[in-house]
Design a protein around this motif. Structure first.
Motif, PDB file in Angstrom:
ATOM      1  N   UNK A 255     -26.935 -13.946 -15.521  1.00 21.14           N
ATOM      2  CA  UNK A 255     -28.219 -14.393 -16.055  1.00 21.14           C
ATOM      3  C   UNK A 255     -28.762 -13.309 -16.987  1.00 21.14           C
ATOM      4  N   UNK A 256     -28.771 -13.591 -18.285  1.00 22.93           N
ATOM      5  CA  UNK A 256     -29.220 -12.616 -19.282  1.00 22.93           C
ATOM      6  C   UNK A 256     -30.579 -13.052 -19.811  1.00 22.93           C
ATOM      7  N   UNK A 257     -31.639 -12.287 -19.587  1.00 20.87           N
ATOM      8  CA  UNK A 257     -32.959 -12.664 -20.115  1.00 20.87           C
ATOM      9  C   UNK A 257     -33.006 -12.502 -21.629  1.00 20.87           C
ATOM     10  N   UNK A 258     -34.012 -13.080 -22.231  1.00 16.94           N
ATOM     11  CA  UNK A 258     -34.194 -12.947 -23.672  1.00 16.94           C
ATOM     12  C   UNK A 258     -34.566 -11.508 -24.023  1.00 16.94           C
ATOM     13  N   UNK A 259     -33.744 -10.878 -24.843  1.00 19.75           N
ATOM     14  CA  UNK A 259     -34.020  -9.495 -25.230  1.00 19.75           C
ATOM     15  C   UNK A 259     -35.301  -9.380 -26.038  1.00 19.75           C
ATOM     16  N   UNK A 260     -35.600 -10.412 -26.827  1.00 19.98           N
ATOM     17  CA  UNK A 260     -36.765 -10.349 -27.708  1.00 19.98           C
ATOM     18  C   UNK A 260     -38.076 -10.508 -26.953  1.00 19.98           C
ATOM     19  N   UNK A 261     -38.035 -11.088 -25.764  1.00 22.20           N
ATOM     20  CA  UNK A 261     -39.266 -11.345 -25.007  1.00 22.20           C
ATOM     21  C   UNK A 261     -39.680 -10.174 -24.132  1.00 22.20           C
ATOM     22  N   UNK A 262     -38.818  -9.162 -24.006  1.00 18.49           N
ATOM     23  CA  UNK A 262     -39.106  -8.015 -23.139  1.00 18.49           C
ATOM     24  C   UNK A 262     -39.469  -6.802 -23.992  1.00 18.49           C
ATOM     25  N   UNK A 263     -40.580  -6.160 -23.654  1.00 17.43           N
ATOM     26  CA  UNK A 263     -41.008  -4.981 -24.417  1.00 17.43           C
ATOM     27  C   UNK A 263     -39.982  -3.856 -24.348  1.00 17.43           C
ATOM     28  N   UNK A 264     -39.252  -3.772 -23.235  1.00 13.85           N
ATOM     29  CA  UNK A 264     -38.274  -2.692 -23.055  1.00 13.85           C
ATOM     30  C   UNK A 264     -36.991  -2.913 -23.855  1.00 13.85           C
ATOM     31  N   UNK A 265     -36.699  -4.161 -24.208  1.00  9.28           N
ATOM     32  CA  UNK A 265     -35.419  -4.460 -24.867  1.00  9.28           C
ATOM     33  C   UNK A 265     -35.565  -5.006 -26.285  1.00  9.28           C
ATOM     34  N   UNK A 266     -36.790  -5.308 -26.718  1.00 12.31           N
ATOM     35  CA  UNK A 266     -36.968  -5.910 -28.045  1.00 12.31           C
ATOM     36  C   UNK A 266     -36.497  -4.972 -29.148  1.00 12.31           C
ATOM     37  N   UNK A 267     -36.830  -3.689 -29.014  1.00 13.24           N
ATOM     38  CA  UNK A 267     -36.410  -2.737 -30.044  1.00 13.24           C
ATOM     39  C   UNK A 267     -34.895  -2.559 -30.021  1.00 13.24           C
ATOM     40  N   UNK A 268     -34.293  -2.615 -28.838  1.00 12.04           N
ATOM     41  CA  UNK A 268     -32.827  -2.552 -28.739  1.00 12.04           C
ATOM     42  C   UNK A 268     -32.196  -3.714 -29.491  1.00 12.04           C
ATOM     43  N   UNK A 269     -32.802  -4.905 -29.372  1.00 15.37           N
ATOM     44  CA  UNK A 269     -32.293  -6.075 -30.082  1.00 15.37           C
ATOM     45  C   UNK A 269     -32.359  -5.871 -31.597  1.00 15.37           C
TER      46      UNK A 269
ATOM     47  N   UNK B 176     -43.241  -7.987 -34.756  1.00  7.59           N
ATOM     48  CA  UNK B 176     -43.842  -6.734 -34.306  1.00  7.59           C
ATOM     49  C   UNK B 176     -44.034  -6.635 -32.803  1.00  7.59           C
ATOM     50  N   UNK B 177     -43.804  -7.722 -32.088  1.00 10.64           N
ATOM     51  CA  UNK B 177     -44.037  -7.741 -30.639  1.00 10.64           C
ATOM     52  C   UNK B 177     -42.771  -7.499 -29.848  1.00 10.64           C
ATOM     53  N   UNK B 178     -42.860  -7.696 -28.534  1.00 12.06           N
ATOM     54  CA  UNK B 178     -44.062  -8.025 -27.756  1.00 12.06           C
ATOM     55  C   UNK B 178     -45.094  -6.886 -27.800  1.00 12.06           C
TER      56      UNK B 178
END
Length: 296
Positions: free
Chosen positions: A148-162, A241-243
């Motif tokens: 189960x892989x969550x959306x990278x763009x929806x998480x503040x911790x992973x959005x920049x990684x995406x 620019x988010x989350x």
């Protein structure tokens, strides 16, 4: 003789005048207007504010006291450092693998250039699809495999990684191209001598190849560092620019201040600071390139 010289000078001037005029109206004039606007509290809500120079440095003082602006600098630094390191590492690794004269390898080189020539908006849409769980083939494959892989763009911790992954995929071909050209300029004699002396692959790379391509590595890294300041399209399409402010880099913050909040003067000041940073990096690239040319 002097008449012929004057005639030649007039011909040169007549040839240079049209491109100089185009350069002035497309680059110099907008730059002057940007700096002038940054010295005012310009906003469309007050038409007279565009000519208000009573407190010219107010926007710059406010910028360095603005926590959101300072956060955008931190986000920009993280994005720039991560993407430059990854692009140099991937570009160098692939350049070493593709550094041979072979038809198949030439085809592979051409294939690797595809991400770089795609329009940035197309790249953004492509990665938006890949990052959206409902339609992403990668997410479907992960679910099929039991992950189960969550959306990278929806998480503040992973959005920049995406964003880093997408930016690296788009621009590693640039470093690949520069470093491959540098590798192909290395003469065969030093490598052959090192092999005869019993040097291993790592020793050949460390003491023979790396010194030859070091200047190309530095120039490629600086070029990509400058271009990383323009990672606007990907961020606009993928995260806005988010989350929150997790992916709000400096140029996106300038865009928001200018067009979303109508703070033209403040947005122009932020944009002027970006231009000044880009100019300083460009000067550094020029100095290194000239030094490399002089040494050659």
């Amino acid at each position: 003789m002097s008449g012929a010289f004057r005639g030649r000078s007039r011909a040169y001037l007549a040839g240079l005048l049209p491109p100089l005029l185009v350069l002035f109206f497309l680059t110099v004039a907008p730059g002057i207007f940007l700096v002038a606007t940054s010295l005012t509290p310009a906003t469309p809500l007050r038409p007279d504010s565009l000519l208000d120079f009573s407190d010219p440095f107010r926007n710059y003082f406010e910028a360095f006291a603005d926590g959101r602006f300072l956060n955008s600098l931190v986000v920009q630094a993280k994005l720039s450092v991560a993407t430059v390191i990854l692009q140099i590492a991937i570009g160098l690794g692939l350049a070493l693998l593709l550094n041979a004269r072979d038809r198949w390898l030439e085809f592979m080189r051409s294939a690797f250039l595809i991400p770089m020539v795609l329009p940035p908006i197309v790249v953004g849409i492509l990665w938006k699809i890949l990052y959206t769980p409902e339609i992403s083939p990668l997410h479907r494959l992960a679910e099929f495999s039991g992950f189960a892989v969550p959306s990278l763009l929806a998480q503040a911790d992973t959005a920049l990684v995406a964003i880093v992954i997408a930016e690296t995929w788009e621009w590693f071909p640039f470093t690949l191209l520069i470093l491959l050209a540098a590798l192909q300029m290395i003469p065969d004699e030093p490598i052959e001598a090192a092999i005869i002396d019993g040097a291993g692959r790592w020793q050949i790379f460390r003491y023979v190849i790396l010194p030859f391509i070091f200047q190309a590595l530095v120039v490629a890294a600086l070029f990509r560092l400058i271009d990383s300041l323009k990672a606007f399209p990907l961020i606009y399409v993928l995260t806005g620019g988010g989350p929150g402010t997790a992916t709000e880099v400096t140029n996106f913050y300038a865009f928001q201040q200018s067009f979303n909040y109508a703070n033209w003067g403040y947005g122009s000041a932020v944009a002027t600071l970006i231009v000044a940073g880009s100019f300083a990096l460009s000067m550094l690239v020029g100095r290194i390139s000239r030094r490399d040319f002089d040494e050659a």
